[in-house]
Design a protein around this motif. Sequence first.
Motif, PDB file in Angstrom:
ATOM      1  N   THR A   1       0.842  -1.221   0.020  1.00 55.23           N
ATOM      2  CA  THR A   1      -0.003  -0.034   0.001  1.00 55.23           C
ATOM      3  C   THR A   1       0.881   1.283   0.031  1.00 55.23           C
ATOM      4  O   THR A   1       0.437   2.292  -0.609  1.00 55.23           O
ATOM      5  CB  THR A   1      -0.810   0.021   1.298  1.00 55.23           C
ATOM      6  OG1 THR A   1      -1.871  -1.251   1.143  1.00 55.23           O
ATOM      7  CG2 THR A   1      -1.986   1.394   1.059  1.00 55.23           C
ATOM      8  N   TRP A   2       2.049   1.265   0.508  1.00 55.67           N
ATOM      9  CA  TRP A   2       2.948   2.399   0.609  1.00 55.67           C
ATOM     10  C   TRP A   2       3.204   2.869  -0.758  1.00 55.67           C
ATOM     11  O   TRP A   2       3.653   4.003  -0.846  1.00 55.67           O
ATOM     12  CB  TRP A   2       4.140   2.272   1.407  1.00 55.67           C
ATOM     13  CG  TRP A   2       5.111   1.144   1.008  1.00 55.67           C
ATOM     14  CD1 TRP A   2       5.139  -0.104   1.682  1.00 55.67           C
ATOM     15  CD2 TRP A   2       6.055   1.099  -0.170  1.00 55.67           C
ATOM     16  NE1 TRP A   2       6.063  -1.031   0.808  1.00 55.67           N
ATOM     17  CE2 TRP A   2       6.633  -0.167   0.045  1.00 55.67           C
ATOM     18  CE3 TRP A   2       6.496   2.119  -0.760  1.00 55.67           C
ATOM     19  CZ2 TRP A   2       7.531  -0.387  -0.939  1.00 55.67           C
ATOM     20  CZ3 TRP A   2       7.494   1.756  -1.647  1.00 55.67           C
ATOM     21  CH2 TRP A   2       7.950   0.388  -1.888  1.00 55.67           C
TER      22      TRP A   2
ATOM     23  N   ASN B   1       1.648   5.915  -1.795  1.00 55.73           N
ATOM     24  CA  ASN B   1       1.701   7.197  -1.015  1.00 55.73           C
ATOM     25  C   ASN B   1       1.888   8.533  -2.026  1.00 55.73           C
ATOM     26  O   ASN B   1       1.717   9.666  -1.673  1.00 55.73           O
ATOM     27  CB  ASN B   1       3.079   6.953  -0.230  1.00 55.73           C
ATOM     28  CG  ASN B   1       2.809   6.255   1.062  1.00 55.73           C
ATOM     29  OD1 ASN B   1       1.534   5.719   1.303  1.00 55.73           O
ATOM     30  ND2 ASN B   1       3.745   5.902   1.680  1.00 55.73           N
TER      31      ASN B   1
ATOM     32  N   ASP C   1      -3.993   8.324   1.109  1.00 53.02           N
ATOM     33  CA  ASP C   1      -3.551   8.361   2.679  1.00 53.02           C
ATOM     34  C   ASP C   1      -2.119   7.665   2.495  1.00 53.02           C
ATOM     35  O   ASP C   1      -1.839   6.812   1.841  1.00 53.02           O
ATOM     36  CB  ASP C   1      -4.639   7.335   3.477  1.00 53.02           C
ATOM     37  CG  ASP C   1      -5.903   7.935   3.599  1.00 53.02           C
ATOM     38  OD1 ASP C   1      -6.182   9.003   3.579  1.00 53.02           O
ATOM     39  OD2 ASP C   1      -6.924   6.969   3.852  1.00 53.02           O
ATOM     40  N   ALA C   2      -1.221   8.101   3.474  1.00 51.95           N
ATOM     41  CA  ALA C   2       0.105   7.530   3.522  1.00 51.95           C
ATOM     42  C   ALA C   2       0.138   6.263   4.373  1.00 51.95           C
ATOM     43  O   ALA C   2      -0.409   6.110   5.508  1.00 51.95           O
ATOM     44  CB  ALA C   2       0.954   8.628   4.070  1.00 51.95           C
ATOM     45  N   ALA C   3       0.645   5.233   3.785  1.00 49.86           N
ATOM     46  CA  ALA C   3       1.144   4.055   4.486  1.00 49.86           C
ATOM     47  C   ALA C   3       2.416   4.154   5.144  1.00 49.86           C
ATOM     48  O   ALA C   3       3.453   4.622   4.184  1.00 49.86           O
ATOM     49  CB  ALA C   3       0.766   3.023   3.637  1.00 49.86           C
ATOM     50  N   GLU C   4       2.793   3.446   6.101  1.00 50.98           N
ATOM     51  CA  GLU C   4       4.081   3.237   6.608  1.00 50.98           C
ATOM     52  C   GLU C   4       4.796   2.227   5.573  1.00 50.98           C
ATOM     53  O   GLU C   4       4.370   1.178   5.115  1.00 50.98           O
ATOM     54  CB  GLU C   4       4.254   2.646   8.008  1.00 50.98           C
ATOM     55  CG  GLU C   4       5.627   2.579   8.452  1.00 50.98           C
ATOM     56  CD  GLU C   4       5.484   2.159   9.876  1.00 50.98           C
ATOM     57  OE1 GLU C   4       6.332   1.543  10.305  1.00 50.98           O
ATOM     58  OE2 GLU C   4       4.550   2.268  10.864  1.00 50.98           O
ATOM     59  N   ARG C   5       6.194   2.600   5.486  1.00 47.18           N
ATOM     60  CA  ARG C   5       7.119   1.815   4.650  1.00 47.18           C
ATOM     61  C   ARG C   5       8.006   1.176   5.457  1.00 47.18           C
ATOM     62  O   ARG C   5       8.859   1.630   5.878  1.00 47.18           O
ATOM     63  CB  ARG C   5       7.804   2.597   3.347  1.00 47.18           C
ATOM     64  CG  ARG C   5       8.583   1.846   2.603  1.00 47.18           C
ATOM     65  CD  ARG C   5       9.183   2.708   1.500  1.00 47.18           C
ATOM     66  NE  ARG C   5       9.972   1.741   0.790  1.00 47.18           N
ATOM     67  CZ  ARG C   5      10.536   1.890  -0.607  1.00 47.18           C
ATOM     68  NH1 ARG C   5      10.252   3.196  -1.095  1.00 47.18           N
ATOM     69  NH2 ARG C   5      11.286   1.324  -1.382  1.00 47.18           N
ATOM     70  N   PRO C   6       8.111  -0.152   5.385  1.00 45.36           N
ATOM     71  CA  PRO C   6       8.934  -0.847   6.747  1.00 45.36           C
ATOM     72  C   PRO C   6      10.298  -0.856   6.156  1.00 45.36           C
ATOM     73  O   PRO C   6      10.777  -1.268   7.078  1.00 45.36           O
ATOM     74  CB  PRO C   6       8.132  -2.265   6.769  1.00 45.36           C
ATOM     75  CG  PRO C   6       7.227  -2.440   5.512  1.00 45.36           C
ATOM     76  CD  PRO C   6       6.868  -0.995   5.039  1.00 45.36           C
TER      77      PRO C   6
ATOM     78  N   GLN D   1       2.897  -6.971   5.142  1.00 39.23           N
ATOM     79  CA  GLN D   1       2.496  -5.776   5.194  1.00 39.23           C
ATOM     80  C   GLN D   1       1.324  -5.348   4.514  1.00 39.23           C
ATOM     81  O   GLN D   1       0.797  -6.145   3.608  1.00 39.23           O
ATOM     82  CB  GLN D   1       3.751  -4.891   4.632  1.00 39.23           C
ATOM     83  CG  GLN D   1       3.888  -5.078   3.136  1.00 39.23           C
ATOM     84  CD  GLN D   1       5.190  -4.369   2.669  1.00 39.23           C
ATOM     85  OE1 GLN D   1       5.091  -3.269   2.594  1.00 39.23           O
ATOM     86  NE2 GLN D   1       6.149  -5.039   2.216  1.00 39.23           N
TER      87      GLN D   1
END
Length: 97
Positions: A26-27, A30, A36-41, A69
């Motif tokens: 999902t990131w 971005n 919406d912003a998703a965290e990038r692991p 993720q």
Amino acid sequence: MMIANIVDHRKNSYTWKEVWGVVEPTWADNSVDGADAAERPGLDDHFVISVGPASLSSLLEWAASASEQPTTLYLYESDPLCATGACSTSQREECGC
């Protein structure tokens, strides 16, 4: 882990017996305006996986477990990799391109 977003590219959103699905983190969305912003692991965690044809319910189950993720599931009426020419020559016969 989970499906965070679904983007439906089907011309007829009422088809559900045979559809194609593509998932990516999902990131990766971005950079889309208004997303919406998703965290990038991590740095090397991008993937794109295509599956189909399958029923919509099967694709939802598959996409929900495709990654650790959050993912975005893109829905299509035909194999999107064939439409974009992303299949290699050796894969074209296998995927029906």
